[in-house]
Design a protein around this motif. Structure first.
Motif, mmCIF file in Angstrom:
data_model
loop_
_atom_site.group_PDB
_atom_site.id
_atom_site.type_symbol
_atom_site.label_atom_id
_atom_site.label_comp_id
_atom_site.label_asym_id
_atom_site.label_seq_id
_atom_site.Cartn_x
_atom_site.Cartn_y
_atom_site.Cartn_z
ATOM 1 N N MET A 1 0.836 -1.177 0.000
ATOM 2 C CA MET A 1 0.000 0.000 0.000
ATOM 3 C C MET A 1 0.877 1.235 0.000
ATOM 4 N N TYR A 2 0.307 2.323 -0.488
ATOM 5 C CA TYR A 2 1.013 3.597 -0.501
ATOM 6 C C TYR A 2 0.410 4.509 0.569
ATOM 7 N N ILE A 3 1.293 5.176 1.299
ATOM 8 C CA ILE A 3 0.894 5.969 2.460
ATOM 9 C C ILE A 3 1.537 7.354 2.371
ATOM 10 N N VAL A 4 0.716 8.384 2.585
ATOM 11 C CA VAL A 4 1.238 9.739 2.690
ATOM 12 C C VAL A 4 1.534 10.009 4.159
ATOM 13 N N VAL A 5 2.695 10.592 4.413
ATOM 14 C CA VAL A 5 3.088 10.960 5.773
ATOM 15 C C VAL A 5 3.452 12.438 5.782
ATOM 16 N N HIS A 6 2.846 13.164 6.702
ATOM 17 C CA HIS A 6 3.221 14.557 6.947
ATOM 18 C C HIS A 6 4.071 14.568 8.206
ATOM 19 N N GLY A 30 8.515 -4.475 7.128
ATOM 20 C CA GLY A 30 7.249 -4.170 6.472
ATOM 21 C C GLY A 30 7.221 -2.833 5.762
ATOM 22 N N VAL A 31 8.331 -2.110 5.771
ATOM 23 C CA VAL A 31 8.447 -0.843 5.046
ATOM 24 C C VAL A 31 9.323 -1.116 3.821
ATOM 25 N N LYS A 32 8.740 -0.923 2.649
ATOM 26 C CA LYS A 32 9.441 -1.286 1.426
ATOM 27 C C LYS A 32 10.363 -0.191 0.914
ATOM 28 N N ARG A 33 9.803 1.046 0.804
ATOM 29 C CA ARG A 33 10.622 2.125 0.234
ATOM 30 C C ARG A 33 9.938 3.467 0.448
ATOM 31 N N ILE A 34 10.715 4.513 0.290
ATOM 32 C CA ILE A 34 10.162 5.865 0.224
ATOM 33 C C ILE A 34 10.069 6.206 -1.261
ATOM 34 N N VAL A 35 8.896 6.619 -1.690
ATOM 35 C CA VAL A 35 8.637 6.883 -3.101
ATOM 36 C C VAL A 35 8.972 8.331 -3.456
ATOM 37 N N ASN A 36 8.504 9.263 -2.631
ATOM 38 C CA ASN A 36 8.755 10.693 -2.836
ATOM 39 C C ASN A 36 9.015 11.350 -1.491
ATOM 40 N N LEU A 37 9.786 12.419 -1.520
ATOM 41 C CA LEU A 37 10.125 13.172 -0.314
ATOM 42 C C LEU A 37 10.113 14.651 -0.682
ATOM 43 N N PHE A 38 9.260 15.435 0.021
ATOM 44 C CA PHE A 38 9.079 16.846 -0.307
ATOM 45 C C PHE A 38 9.255 17.709 0.938
ATOM 46 N N VAL A 83 -3.653 10.229 -9.061
ATOM 47 C CA VAL A 83 -3.097 10.680 -10.342
ATOM 48 C C VAL A 83 -1.592 10.839 -10.167
ATOM 49 N N GLY A 84 -0.816 10.230 -11.042
ATOM 50 C CA GLY A 84 0.620 10.394 -11.029
ATOM 51 C C GLY A 84 1.374 9.524 -10.038
ATOM 52 N N LEU A 85 0.697 8.660 -9.321
ATOM 53 C CA LEU A 85 1.379 7.836 -8.318
ATOM 54 C C LEU A 85 2.400 6.916 -8.960
ATOM 55 N N PHE A 86 2.073 6.381 -10.102
ATOM 56 C CA PHE A 86 2.966 5.436 -10.752
ATOM 57 C C PHE A 86 3.683 6.039 -11.945
ATOM 58 N N GLY A 87 3.705 7.383 -11.984
ATOM 59 C CA GLY A 87 4.465 8.160 -12.924
ATOM 60 C C GLY A 87 4.278 7.881 -14.361
#
Length: 87
Positions: A1-6, A30-38, A83-87
């Protein structure tokens, strides 16, 4: 699953040092990767997209790595309407 973290970062030095040390070691617990970091300009806030098995696993991972240097809020992304999650 994909999760947004603030991330609301109280100790920027500790938080970012931990990120430098630990992100290259993924996957873990259980944590696979960080996809984006802003991060914001002052580096005391950051929004990230993570791939993990659950919010609980991601929260446990972050608590072990960054401790009290930040507070987080989470939500699971609705992949069917994103939208745009999988680029």
């Amino acid at each position: 699953m994909y999760i947004v973290v603030h991330h609301d970062i109280a100790d920027t030095e500790d938080f970012w040092a931990s990120a430098q040390r630990n992100l290259p070691r993924l996957p873990e617990g259980g944590v696979k990767r960080i996809v984006n970091l802003f991060p914001n300009q002052s580096m005391d806030k950051c929004t990230c997209v993570w791939e993990a098995d659950s919010i609980e696993n991601l929260d446990k991972y972050l608590r072990e790595k960054v401790g009290d240097s930040s507070r987080e809020s989470y939500y699971q992304i609705n992949e069917a309407t994103a939208v745009g999650l999988f680029g």
